[in-house]
Scaffold this active site. Sequence first.
Site, PDB file in Angstrom:
ATOM      1  N   LYS A 116     133.565  51.273  34.843  1.00 28.92           N
ATOM      2  CA  LYS A 116     134.153  50.154  35.571  1.00 28.92           C
ATOM      3  C   LYS A 116     135.668  50.072  35.418  1.00 28.92           C
ATOM      4  CE  LYS A 116     130.179  47.002  35.768  1.00 28.92           C
ATOM      5  NZ  LYS A 116     129.140  47.979  35.492  1.00 28.92           N
ATOM      6  N   GLU A 200     137.426  40.191  32.613  1.00 26.14           N
ATOM      7  CA  GLU A 200     137.721  39.762  33.967  1.00 26.14           C
ATOM      8  C   GLU A 200     137.806  38.243  34.030  1.00 26.14           C
ATOM      9  OE1 GLU A 200     135.491  42.992  36.880  1.00 26.14           O
ATOM     10  OE2 GLU A 200     134.644  40.988  36.603  1.00 26.14           O
ATOM     11  N   HIS A 235     121.658  38.006  36.572  1.00 28.21           N
ATOM     12  CA  HIS A 235     122.453  39.088  37.173  1.00 28.21           C
ATOM     13  C   HIS A 235     121.617  40.115  37.936  1.00 28.21           C
ATOM     14  CE1 HIS A 235     125.905  37.507  35.032  1.00 28.21           C
ATOM     15  NE2 HIS A 235     125.262  37.612  33.884  1.00 28.21           N
ATOM     16  N   ARG A 297     124.906  55.426  45.419  1.00 27.91           N
ATOM     17  CA  ARG A 297     123.516  55.749  45.763  1.00 27.91           C
ATOM     18  C   ARG A 297     123.067  54.824  46.871  1.00 27.91           C
ATOM     19  NH1 ARG A 297     121.310  51.196  43.631  1.00 27.91           N
ATOM     20  NH2 ARG A 297     122.119  50.430  41.645  1.00 27.91           N
TER      21      ARG A 297
END
Length: 621
Positions: A116, A200, A235, A297
């Site tokens: 990430k 973040e 999530h 994907r």
Amino acid sequence: MIQSLLIANRGEIACRIIRTARRLGIWTVAVYSDADAKALHVRMADEAVHIGPPAVAESYLRGEKIIAAAKETGAEAIHPGYGFLSENADFAEKVIKAGLVWVGPKPDSIRAMGLKDAAKKLMADAGVPVTPGYLGEDQDSKRLQKEAGAIGYPVLIKAVAGGGGKGMRKVDASKDFQDALESCKREAASSFGDDRVLIEKYILSPRHIEVQVFGDSHGNVVHLFERDCSLQRRHQKVIEEAPAPGMDEATREAVTSAAVRAAKAVNYEGAGTIEFIADASEGLKGDRIWFMEMNTRLQVEHPVTEEITGQDLVEWQLRVASGETLPLAQDELAIDGWAIEARLYAEDPAKGFLPSVGKLEHFDLGEDGRIETGVEEGDAISPFYDPMIAKLVARGDTREEAIGELASILDEAEVWPVKTNAGFLFNALLDEDFGDARIDTGFIERKLDQLVPNADPDDSIWRAAAAVATAEDEGDPAAGLAGFRLNAMSQPSASLGHGGEFRRVLLDDEPIAAASGFRDDERVVVFYEGQAYEFERAARGSVGASAADGALIAPMPGKVTSVEVSRGEKVAKGQRLLTLEAMKMEHGLVAPFDGTVTELTAKAGTQVSEGTTLALVEANS
């Protein structure tokens, strides 16, 4: 075009790939573990190869076995589906080096988007807006806490190698940071073998917006518009739709253009998804949508994109992998209508969403909409794999029509004895805020208590069960097993039990729930708004009720976990006498009337067969 294809996956995605391959005249090869020897994807494929024991680490994650299976069967290409090895760059590289076609992006593209922090730096350099945060190499805990303070709380700690909601912690205040950091790093190390994190800014009204992108080996990249995947639990996505509600053309242009830039930055080929987080506190706006990550994907939720564009994305994958150009240019793609997908899981919302496993003795998802599944009636839900039973997809000309269609599909879903979240999904779809598109990623957690259906039937459902129990069979005396939709009343009453309560239900002019159901000699099962309600028939005795002669009979094979009475003890009607555990669920067997326990053969800890008499109660004179 590829002529033969091995699918390195299982379940509904393997079945979905096989259907497209079959339509294109491509020979298909399935792989399977011991647990999947009789699975639907194995039955559908032209050929199947065993690759190991049930555990994924010994079967579906064994790349060398999968490549060997492709070589053994003469398959030209390998399609990884999603999950498992689909985003494993090393595996993709080995497939290519073995002389096989990899139906997916180039290994370098997978690597570029795999971490990430590196992906965000790459995206920022490509002019793609990224969420404010810290992506630095310095992983000292004090440095991380200092950066969190500079960003401003609340913040999100995320594992750089994370995914699927793992290795992620929200922190509301500085005093909680270190504990959250340690917990996040432990989970990241355990799940991904990498405990590095990034920080973040936490978005207070977040919407999860993602864009389907597609590239080919000739340098072409297009988008197929956006999806909204904001309805999540822990999530994990639960309900997805396309297009995103509230998305105006200017914002759509901003986010889809950013997605195409992101794909071009890594020379992307094949199907991919660029995921964005949007601050929706003032609606969707182009300058408040930031890049989160890229999934290299095909996505679980790709059917909603197919439904609004009229395209088969698996066919696109196979054509691109064969060296063809993209089937359509950007100006040839358009949005037509609305589509919504719900993930039907084998889990029990009433028990904290615990997974539910076992044989699908009754399984009917109807014929409306688009049903993507890897199981049929008689198959089993295994404890070894993801508990998703099916993806239920509805399309309409408007969002309101699509919601109504999907709610109808869920209302008529019939799954038993495995528990599902169908009732939970039904309630979410009909929630007023969802209908008005007042949604964000915290929607489900805020409304959890009101979305989880009541496991106890109301009076109208008791009456529906009585109607099923007394309905006249047509022709075949076993016709009740096939299930039917209720129409008119038949016999005047039925004796039924549920959850320790025993009733004689009279059928008069009171309302009956618009339910469906089936019966056998021992039970009645009613399906209403996605929820399954099981009632025991007093004529045979078992869970919640007993035979007229007072015999308590095991309704299925199981283990006696507790015996709560002794021989000679006086008992009251409805009193629990013993508990039977079967298929990881507990079943209470209760007294059918006031009386005395005259026989007691059940012993705690013993296994019993279906039909075994466990106790006998003699009525008070």
